[in-house]
Scaffold this active site. Structure first.
Site: not given
Ligand SMILES: Cc1ncc(CN)c(N)n1
Length: 230
Positions: A56, A97, A149, A219
């Site tokens: 990620d 992040e 998101e 995803e």
């Protein structure tokens, strides 16, 4: 009898809600993936979590330039100047992040410089890159941004719900995307996307819907990668 909704009826409720109902199965696949459910029920394999963490980080580094192109499109094409502020706040949270991934990976003993992007990640990053083109309409780009998101928000919020058995050492991760502030930010993105989708020509509407479906598929593949189903 319930017939097909007219475009006007759809615009009232918002195109995103309509699409979420229409594509419920794949949306659920992306937001209630076995990897997320394993965090939620406390059975998560920590090696899988570390894989996700490293992969990620690479994804977020590609996501930030994509968001930068959404900002440029908003500046050039938006009919509402407040869109830029919402997108900028998203960029700021991506900055946090990236810093978080660095400190979290140290904690878990994951060497980020040694992480090799897996195929699902490469495919997703390539897809993002294709959307950075100036030819991609702002409406398509902002819908994509919202979807990316929103999947994380819905997924990680699930791990914080009452009754969840998320391990203590993963709760901070879940709070990062599952907190109320992030939820409100996703709602702001959804509002922008709905506003744009409500006044876009049919061909762009179709492009936005197809792109949204691609996001949901990517995803699912991304979670699969961490969960050993790749
Ligand atoms: C794969 C993925 N999708 C979404 C997010 C949320 N920014 C993320 N960090 N990574």
């Amino acid at each position: 009898m319930e017939g097909k909704k007219t475009r006007e009826e759809v615009e009232k409720s918002g195109m995103i809600d309509t699409w979420m109902k229409k594509h419920r199965l794949i949306y659920t696949g992306a937001t209630k993936h076995p990897f997320i459910l394993s965090i939620r029920d406390g059975t998560v394999d920590l090696e899988a979590f570390k894989t996700w963490l490293g992969q990620d980080y690479i994804f977020v580094r590609a996501f930030a330039p994509f968001v930068a192109t959404v900002l440029i499109k908003a500046w050039k094409e938006s009919d509402d100047c407040s869109d830029m502020e919402v997108i900028l706040s998203g960029m700021a949270s991506l900055n946090d992040e990236i810093a978080w991934f660095k400190s979290e990976s140290t904690m878990w003993g994951v060497q980020l410089s040694e992480v090799v992007p897996q195929k699902a990640n490469q495919d997703y990053c390539r897809f993002l890159e294709s959307l950075m083109s100036p030819d991609v309409e702002y409406t398509v780009a902002i819908t994509t941004f919202w979807a990316i998101e929103a999947v994380y928000q819905a997924s990680f919020a699930l791990c914080l719900e009452d009754g969840s058995k998320t391990p203590a050492e993963l709760r901070e991760t879940c709070r990062r995307w599952g907190n109320d502030g992030f939820g409100q930010y996703c709602n702001s993105l959804q509002k922008i996307a709905n506003r744009r989708l409500g006044k876009t020509p049919d061909d762009v509407l179709t492009k936005a819907e197809v792109t949204l479906l691609r996001v949901l598929e990517h995803e699912v593949e991304f979670w699969n990668m961490s969960h050993g189903a790749a």
